[in-house]
Design a protein around this motif. Structure first.
Motif, PDB file in Angstrom:
ATOM      1  N   ALA A  43       0.835  -1.207   0.000  1.00 58.62           N
ATOM      2  CA  ALA A  43       0.000   0.000   0.000  1.00 58.62           C
ATOM      3  C   ALA A  43       0.868   1.255   0.000  1.00 58.62           C
ATOM      4  N   ALA A  44       1.933   1.261   0.799  1.00 60.91           N
ATOM      5  CA  ALA A  44       2.832   2.409   0.844  1.00 60.91           C
ATOM      6  C   ALA A  44       3.545   2.603  -0.493  1.00 60.91           C
ATOM      7  N   THR A  45       3.908   1.510  -1.141  1.00 61.20           N
ATOM      8  CA  THR A  45       4.547   1.605  -2.453  1.00 61.20           C
ATOM      9  C   THR A  45       3.594   2.209  -3.473  1.00 61.20           C
ATOM     10  N   ALA A  46       2.338   1.778  -3.444  1.00 61.81           N
ATOM     11  CA  ALA A  46       1.346   2.337  -4.364  1.00 61.81           C
ATOM     12  C   ALA A  46       1.198   3.840  -4.156  1.00 61.81           C
ATOM     13  N   PRO A 105      10.057  12.906  -9.751  1.00 60.39           N
ATOM     14  CA  PRO A 105      11.336  12.685 -10.448  1.00 60.39           C
ATOM     15  C   PRO A 105      12.311  11.831  -9.660  1.00 60.39           C
ATOM     16  N   LEU A 106      12.244  11.897  -8.315  1.00 58.06           N
ATOM     17  CA  LEU A 106      13.141  11.108  -7.474  1.00 58.06           C
ATOM     18  C   LEU A 106      12.312  10.286  -6.504  1.00 58.06           C
ATOM     19  N   LEU A 107      12.644   9.017  -6.396  1.00 59.55           N
ATOM     20  CA  LEU A 107      11.942   8.129  -5.480  1.00 59.55           C
ATOM     21  C   LEU A 107      12.933   7.621  -4.437  1.00 59.55           C
ATOM     22  N   LEU A 108      12.586   7.797  -3.151  1.00 59.17           N
ATOM     23  CA  LEU A 108      13.363   7.234  -2.051  1.00 59.17           C
ATOM     24  C   LEU A 108      12.613   6.019  -1.536  1.00 59.17           C
ATOM     25  N   ALA A 109      13.195   4.860  -1.668  1.00 59.24           N
ATOM     26  CA  ALA A 109      12.572   3.612  -1.228  1.00 59.24           C
ATOM     27  C   ALA A 109      13.391   3.057  -0.078  1.00 59.24           C
ATOM     28  N   ASP A 110      12.849   3.179   1.134  1.00 61.78           N
ATOM     29  CA  ASP A 110      13.549   2.735   2.342  1.00 61.78           C
ATOM     30  C   ASP A 110      13.038   1.345   2.709  1.00 61.78           C
ATOM     31  N   GLU A 111      13.825   0.329   2.410  1.00 65.11           N
ATOM     32  CA  GLU A 111      13.453  -1.067   2.629  1.00 65.11           C
ATOM     33  C   GLU A 111      12.097  -1.388   1.983  1.00 65.11           C
ATOM     34  N   PRO A 112      11.970  -1.234   0.657  1.00 65.32           N
ATOM     35  CA  PRO A 112      10.669  -1.427   0.004  1.00 65.32           C
ATOM     36  C   PRO A 112      10.224  -2.874  -0.075  1.00 65.32           C
ATOM     37  N   THR A 113      11.097  -3.826   0.271  1.00 63.41           N
ATOM     38  CA  THR A 113      10.727  -5.242   0.144  1.00 63.41           C
ATOM     39  C   THR A 113      10.525  -5.910   1.497  1.00 63.41           C
ATOM     40  N   LEU A 134       7.112 -11.593  -4.726  1.00 70.10           N
ATOM     41  CA  LEU A 134       6.662 -10.209  -4.620  1.00 70.10           C
ATOM     42  C   LEU A 134       7.838  -9.250  -4.529  1.00 70.10           C
ATOM     43  N   VAL A 135       8.951  -9.678  -3.944  1.00 70.22           N
ATOM     44  CA  VAL A 135      10.157  -8.847  -3.940  1.00 70.22           C
ATOM     45  C   VAL A 135      10.573  -8.544  -5.370  1.00 70.22           C
ATOM     46  N   ASP A 136      10.655  -9.584  -6.194  1.00 72.93           N
ATOM     47  CA  ASP A 136      11.067  -9.384  -7.585  1.00 72.93           C
ATOM     48  C   ASP A 136      10.085  -8.493  -8.324  1.00 72.93           C
ATOM     49  N   ARG A 137       8.781  -8.711  -8.098  1.00 73.96           N
ATOM     50  CA  ARG A 137       7.786  -7.899  -8.790  1.00 73.96           C
ATOM     51  C   ARG A 137       7.849  -6.446  -8.343  1.00 73.96           C
ATOM     52  N   THR A 138       8.070  -6.222  -7.046  1.00 78.84           N
ATOM     53  CA  THR A 138       8.117  -4.858  -6.526  1.00 78.84           C
ATOM     54  C   THR A 138       9.322  -4.101  -7.048  1.00 78.84           C
ATOM     55  N   VAL A 139      10.499  -4.713  -6.976  1.00 73.55           N
ATOM     56  CA  VAL A 139      11.692  -4.000  -7.445  1.00 73.55           C
ATOM     57  C   VAL A 139      11.671  -3.825  -8.954  1.00 73.55           C
ATOM     58  N   ALA A 178      19.087  -5.613  -4.848  1.00 73.36           N
ATOM     59  CA  ALA A 178      19.983  -4.563  -5.323  1.00 73.36           C
ATOM     60  C   ALA A 178      20.671  -4.978  -6.616  1.00 73.36           C
ATOM     61  N   GLU A 179      21.137  -6.223  -6.687  1.00 71.21           N
ATOM     62  CA  GLU A 179      21.777  -6.691  -7.912  1.00 71.21           C
ATOM     63  C   GLU A 179      20.801  -6.686  -9.071  1.00 71.21           C
ATOM     64  N   ARG A 180      19.538  -6.930  -8.800  1.00 73.06           N
ATOM     65  CA  ARG A 180      18.533  -7.060  -9.852  1.00 73.06           C
ATOM     66  C   ARG A 180      18.282  -5.734 -10.577  1.00 73.06           C
ATOM     67  N   ILE A 181      18.283  -4.592  -9.838  1.00 73.38           N
ATOM     68  CA  ILE A 181      17.861  -3.347 -10.483  1.00 73.38           C
ATOM     69  C   ILE A 181      18.850  -2.199 -10.362  1.00 73.38           C
TER      70      ILE A 181
END
Length: 418
Positions: free
Chosen positions: A160-163, A171-179, A186-191, A221-224
């Motif tokens: 919900a917070a990600t949405a 222009p800039l997104l700060l994602a603090d532990e988004p997974t 779901l981790v893969d889908r989210t990142v 982190a390696e993924r994206i």
């Protein structure tokens, strides 16, 4: 896009003592790129993100500069940050999403309000459709939109917070532990969605967006990531290209190498950089084992097996006995359906499943914090007949962030830890 130079954060403590949380941080986040900020808990990653958004407590002192275009985020006043920066120029996926959601409003109403504030969408039907589209983008189930935050698991609150963070096209997104709280799929889908957000041209100027992702998940982190910054004791000790960091030649700093080598090799394939020098690379053919007899088996991490007599044949009744539990938060919409579970004396039971499958709801039923729609809860063989949302002295619970949130049922008699 974002240029940070000499960012330092100090906290003024009682007695005049100063604690350095971040010291002389320097990095850039370019349009169309993702910088992954990694490091152990307590090293200053979230403090750095809070400084960029002006969300530090009153006893914090900052120094240095953080330019987002022509705007220095560290020098901006609260009016500018509230009306211009947060949500519009910088989106935030918070580390503790449940604490950032309004407890008395449904997820749908919060999404619709955010869409109305940050986009030109108008009209009840259009806002509803846009809110549902934002939820689907973050893999949040549309049929859960009418729930309140305390009715969500930790993984659902994270989605919900990600949405909400993606709505404003910042222009800039700060994602603090988004997974946090998400299972691997779901981790893969989210990142991947965060990466897609970075790669798509923005509505404002057609340029790509930037992403600063704070994470403990090195596989994500390696993924994206395009760049990796490693933080230790408040300082960025290494800044490297992600391909080099996770591949060859690998990280340069000893602490960075230790992070990679600490990964559990039995659960996922190690990165090339954390393999011992004698181990084969991804492309090299493995060397045949030396013919010196059978290999010595690796020591098992599993505890020694207990005799069945210590649990199953114990004369004492189960410590916890859940019988045909059905529970939910709305009529005719159960989250848990006909679940039975027992925990015998001296026994540990692990409850596994994907995010949002009902694990937290079942745990709250077991802790007497949520009354089931049907079924029976027995503690030490005695059925629970009076539900007062109060756990007995013999029951102690340790909850994750999904239950330690505003709006949660009272946890009197329980130990709650985030």
């Amino acid at each position: 896009m974002l240029s940070v130079r000499g960012l330092s954060v100090r906290f003024l403590m009682p007695g005049g003592r100063r604690v350095a949380a971040v010291s002389d941080a320097r990095f850039d986040v370019a349009a169309g790129e993702c910088l992954a900020l990694v490091g152990e808990s307590g090293c200053g990653k979230s403090v750095l993100a809070s400084a960029l958004l002006g969300l530090l407590p009153g006893n914090a002192q900052t120094a240095g500069a953080a330019h987002l275009g022509e705007l220095d985020l560290l020098a901006a006043d609260e009016r500018t940050l509230a009306r211009t920066v947060r949500g519009r120029l910088v989106g935030l996926v918070p580390q503790s999403p449940a604490a950032h959601l309004t407890p008395v409003r449904t997820v749908r109403s919060q999404l619709e309000e955010t869409v109305g504030q940050l986009t030109p969408t108008r009209g009840r039907a259009a806002l509803r459709a846009a809110a549902e589209a934002a939820a689907e983008r973050a893999a949040f189930p549309v049929d859960h939109l009418d729930r309140h935050p305390h009715q969500l698991s930790g993984g659902l609150a994270q989605r919900a917070a990600t949405a909400l963070a993606l709505v404003g096209d910042a222009p800039l997104l700060l994602a603090d532990e988004p997974t946090t709280g998400l299972d691997r799929d779901l981790v893969d889908r989210t990142v991947d969605e965060l990466r897609r957000h970075v790669d798509e041209p923005g509505r404002a100027n057609g340029a790509g967006r930037g992403l600063l992702m704070i994470t403990h998940d090195l596989e994500a982190a390696e993924r994206i990531a395009d760049w990796v910054a490693v933080m230790y004791a408040g300082r960025i000790v290494e800044l490297a290209d992600a391909t080099d960091f996770f591949g060859v030649p690998g990280p340069r700093h000893p602490y960075s190498r230790g992070l990679l080598q600490a990964l559990p090799t039995g659960l996922s394939p190690p990165f090339p950089a954390c393999r011992p020098s004698s181990a084969p690379s991804r492309t090299a053919a493995p060397s045949p084992p030396a013919a010196t007899g059978p290999p010595t088996p690796a020591p098992s991490r599993r505890p020694p097996a207990r005799s069945p007599a210590t649990t199953r044949t114990c004369r004492r009744p189960p410590v916890l006995d859940l019988r045909s539990i059905t529970a939910g938060y709305a009529r005719n919409a159960p989250v848990v359906r006909d679940v039975s579970l027992t925990v015998a004396p001296g026994e540990a039971v692990g409850l596994l499943g994907p995010s949002g499958c009902g694990k937290s709801t079942l745990a709250r039923v077991a802790a007497l914090l949520h009354r089931p729609d049907s079924g029976t809860v027995l503690l030490d063989g005695a059925p629970v007949r009076h539900w007062r949302h109060r756990a007995p002295r013999a029951l102690r619970t340790v909850f994750g962030s999904s239950s330690s949130r505003p709006g949660s049922p009272p946890t009197h008699g329980c130990r709650s830890r985030t």
